[in-house]
Design a protein around this motif. Sequence first.
Motif, PDB file in Angstrom:
ATOM      1  N   LYS A 373       0.831  -1.201   0.000  1.00  0.00           N
ATOM      2  CA  LYS A 373       0.000   0.000   0.000  1.00  0.00           C
ATOM      3  C   LYS A 373       0.867   1.253   0.000  1.00  0.00           C
ATOM      4  O   LYS A 373       0.532   2.261  -0.654  1.00  0.00           O
ATOM      5  CB  LYS A 373      -0.941  -0.006   1.214  1.00  0.00           C
ATOM      6  CG  LYS A 373      -2.100  -0.978   1.096  1.00  0.00           C
ATOM      7  CD  LYS A 373      -3.031  -0.927   2.295  1.00  0.00           C
ATOM      8  CE  LYS A 373      -3.851   0.337   2.313  1.00  0.00           C
ATOM      9  NZ  LYS A 373      -4.869   0.380   1.237  1.00  0.00           N
ATOM     10  N   ASN A 374       1.957   1.181   0.698  1.00  0.00           N
ATOM     11  CA  ASN A 374       2.862   2.331   0.721  1.00  0.00           C
ATOM     12  C   ASN A 374       3.491   2.544  -0.655  1.00  0.00           C
ATOM     13  O   ASN A 374       3.633   3.693  -1.121  1.00  0.00           O
ATOM     14  CB  ASN A 374       3.945   2.119   1.778  1.00  0.00           C
ATOM     15  CG  ASN A 374       4.852   3.325   1.913  1.00  0.00           C
ATOM     16  OD1 ASN A 374       4.414   4.418   2.244  1.00  0.00           O
ATOM     17  ND2 ASN A 374       6.145   3.126   1.633  1.00  0.00           N
ATOM     18  N   LYS A 375       3.855   1.441  -1.330  1.00  0.00           N
ATOM     19  CA  LYS A 375       4.431   1.559  -2.671  1.00  0.00           C
ATOM     20  C   LYS A 375       3.391   2.112  -3.649  1.00  0.00           C
ATOM     21  O   LYS A 375       3.710   2.890  -4.557  1.00  0.00           O
ATOM     22  CB  LYS A 375       4.939   0.191  -3.156  1.00  0.00           C
ATOM     23  CG  LYS A 375       6.169  -0.303  -2.420  1.00  0.00           C
ATOM     24  CD  LYS A 375       6.578  -1.696  -2.871  1.00  0.00           C
ATOM     25  CE  LYS A 375       7.241  -1.675  -4.239  1.00  0.00           C
ATOM     26  NZ  LYS A 375       8.561  -1.040  -4.217  1.00  0.00           N
ATOM     27  N   TYR A 376       2.150   1.707  -3.454  1.00  0.00           N
ATOM     28  CA  TYR A 376       1.082   2.225  -4.319  1.00  0.00           C
ATOM     29  C   TYR A 376       0.920   3.731  -4.116  1.00  0.00           C
ATOM     30  O   TYR A 376       0.734   4.491  -5.081  1.00  0.00           O
ATOM     31  CB  TYR A 376      -0.231   1.497  -3.998  1.00  0.00           C
ATOM     32  CG  TYR A 376      -1.431   2.063  -4.707  1.00  0.00           C
ATOM     33  CD1 TYR A 376      -1.630   1.853  -6.063  1.00  0.00           C
ATOM     34  CD2 TYR A 376      -2.375   2.810  -4.004  1.00  0.00           C
ATOM     35  CE1 TYR A 376      -2.733   2.376  -6.717  1.00  0.00           C
ATOM     36  CE2 TYR A 376      -3.490   3.333  -4.650  1.00  0.00           C
ATOM     37  CZ  TYR A 376      -3.661   3.117  -6.004  1.00  0.00           C
ATOM     38  OH  TYR A 376      -4.763   3.644  -6.645  1.00  0.00           O
ATOM     39  N   LYS A 377       1.026   4.158  -2.848  1.00  0.00           N
ATOM     40  CA  LYS A 377       0.819   5.567  -2.529  1.00  0.00           C
ATOM     41  C   LYS A 377       2.001   6.426  -2.944  1.00  0.00           C
ATOM     42  O   LYS A 377       1.819   7.531  -3.494  1.00  0.00           O
ATOM     43  CB  LYS A 377       0.565   5.719  -1.033  1.00  0.00           C
ATOM     44  CG  LYS A 377       0.274   7.142  -0.580  1.00  0.00           C
ATOM     45  CD  LYS A 377      -0.049   7.171   0.900  1.00  0.00           C
ATOM     46  CE  LYS A 377      -0.363   8.591   1.362  1.00  0.00           C
ATOM     47  NZ  LYS A 377      -0.678   8.643   2.827  1.00  0.00           N
ATOM     48  N   THR A 378       3.220   5.930  -2.708  1.00  0.00           N
ATOM     49  CA  THR A 378       4.404   6.769  -2.926  1.00  0.00           C
ATOM     50  C   THR A 378       5.036   6.562  -4.292  1.00  0.00           C
ATOM     51  O   THR A 378       5.600   7.496  -4.867  1.00  0.00           O
ATOM     52  CB  THR A 378       5.453   6.492  -1.836  1.00  0.00           C
ATOM     53  OG1 THR A 378       5.845   5.106  -1.896  1.00  0.00           O
ATOM     54  CG2 THR A 378       4.891   6.815  -0.457  1.00  0.00           C
ATOM     55  N   GLU A 379       4.956   5.326  -4.821  1.00  0.00           N
ATOM     56  CA  GLU A 379       5.617   5.044  -6.092  1.00  0.00           C
ATOM     57  C   GLU A 379       4.633   4.868  -7.250  1.00  0.00           C
ATOM     58  O   GLU A 379       5.042   4.646  -8.381  1.00  0.00           O
ATOM     59  CB  GLU A 379       6.479   3.785  -5.959  1.00  0.00           C
ATOM     60  CG  GLU A 379       7.557   3.891  -4.892  1.00  0.00           C
ATOM     61  CD  GLU A 379       8.349   2.596  -4.751  1.00  0.00           C
ATOM     62  OE1 GLU A 379       8.523   1.897  -5.776  1.00  0.00           O
ATOM     63  OE2 GLU A 379       8.757   2.273  -3.617  1.00  0.00           O
TER      64      GLU A 379
END
Length: 531
Positions: A373-379
């Motif tokens: 989810k963090n990769k989806y949000k930031t990357e």
Amino acid sequence: MKMIPLFVMGMLVLNACEGELDDLGSQLVNGNAADGYDQAYSVIAYNINNGDLTRADASKLDSVRIGAFSEPVFGAQKVSYITQLRLNAYNPDFGTNPVIDSVVLTIKPKYETATDSITTTTNEDYIYPDGSVAAKKIVTTYPVSKYGKYKLAGEKTKLTIKVNEVSDFLGSTSDSLSSNKAIALGAEIGSEVFNGTVNSVVITKDSDASELVNRAVSYRMKLDNTFFQNKIIAKKGDQVLKDAASFIRYFKGISISVAEPDGYLFSMAPNDTSITMYYKNDVTGTGGVVTRTKAETVFNLGSGNVHLSKIAYDRATASDAYKAAIPLAVKSEDVIKTDTRLQVTPSETLYPQGMGGFGFGIRIPAETIALLKNKYKTEKIGIVSAKIRLYNDATIWNNKYRKPNSMLVKDRILKGFLPDMTSLANAGYSLLKIGNLSTSDTYYDIGITASLKAIIEDENYNPTEKDKDFIINLGAYLTDSATGMLLGQTNNTRAYTPYRLVLKGTDTNNTGGPIDLKSKAAQLRLIFTTK
């Protein structure tokens, strides 16, 4: 022009991954992704103890298994078939002085149809016994489809099929019956050595080539004449033969089983089974001449009767590795009823088996979901393909027994099919893809692209509180014969699928986060793009 990088990247991924990319993944990518990545993540794999039982009444039995099979990993298994039977016509009149000639049980096992497995014998000089008619007899023989040992002690495996009267009332077709239900048996009313083949028979007259007999492919077994003479013929006019309710409480049913503890399992269609009672009685004709005349009564063993697949396991003969997995297994009812974080013990080895044996769970840990989810949000990653990959464990399961080619998969919490199976049903989606099925290096890919995207892209999904568990059993989903549509999550072949398999489970040295793509531990395998 903006789409060219994505198009080129898609082509590279398709070719470089040799089919790794889910065909549907490209339909789910957001935006103008330009860089692609292939990554594997560790998952928590755990055995699920189904208690060696499954629901196995008529509502679950499009097919049934009969036989016995023992191997050193899972132990011994024995399967019998129990069914009610009814008269085709009640309050029958058997005529004067009726005496049974023979009683024949007919079953229709599934059989092989490859040309090189069929044999045909022709007798041009056959004499048809009824009337001593000169005829030609053609018998075509097919081997029964088997799961287990085709040979024992160097000889083709033979099984002794036994038929017993049932002593317990089997109830109504609306009753739910489990595969371990205790059913008392009475007298043995038939026993015959089965050589593993079925046949069709066509007999034609020599004089005009008209057919005297045209018998479809089946296995026919003689039952005890005396039993049916006393049980049925002698009860002419009795209340027990006058209606169905009385009859199924008088003649409660039959059990079809095998005597041997080892061999193979074969399948048959329960509604194609029947018993025919052939007899002769006295018919008085013109001038008072009495003639012995043939007659028959048919017993219906098909739909409308209670059916039960009775499955017994002997795990004492199983491997120590299998037995060691049992205390680590989670109860299936806990999996179904618990909505909070289920406490499970990671297993390095999975032991799925149909017909009530183990299932297994695959957990994508909350920590991995948070990372994605963090990769989806930031990357701004776009998931092109997501699958659970499972490898055969050839150190334990390396044999010639047929491997399963289907699995049942459900979300632990959600009811019904995976979102992938519904939203992508018309887009060529395949729940399960298999690699190297005929080798010891078999692997299974379970497609969860839509399921994972729904989690990663849902802002309200709290990854600190929720893992994502998928519950998997061996079996295949049933479809509507007219429309081809799936009938439902619980409409499947699990009750009679004979397969078993050993899979690699969790790498206990890495129970969360990325793992090497070359790893053969159970894993979440992703292809994703970034803008």
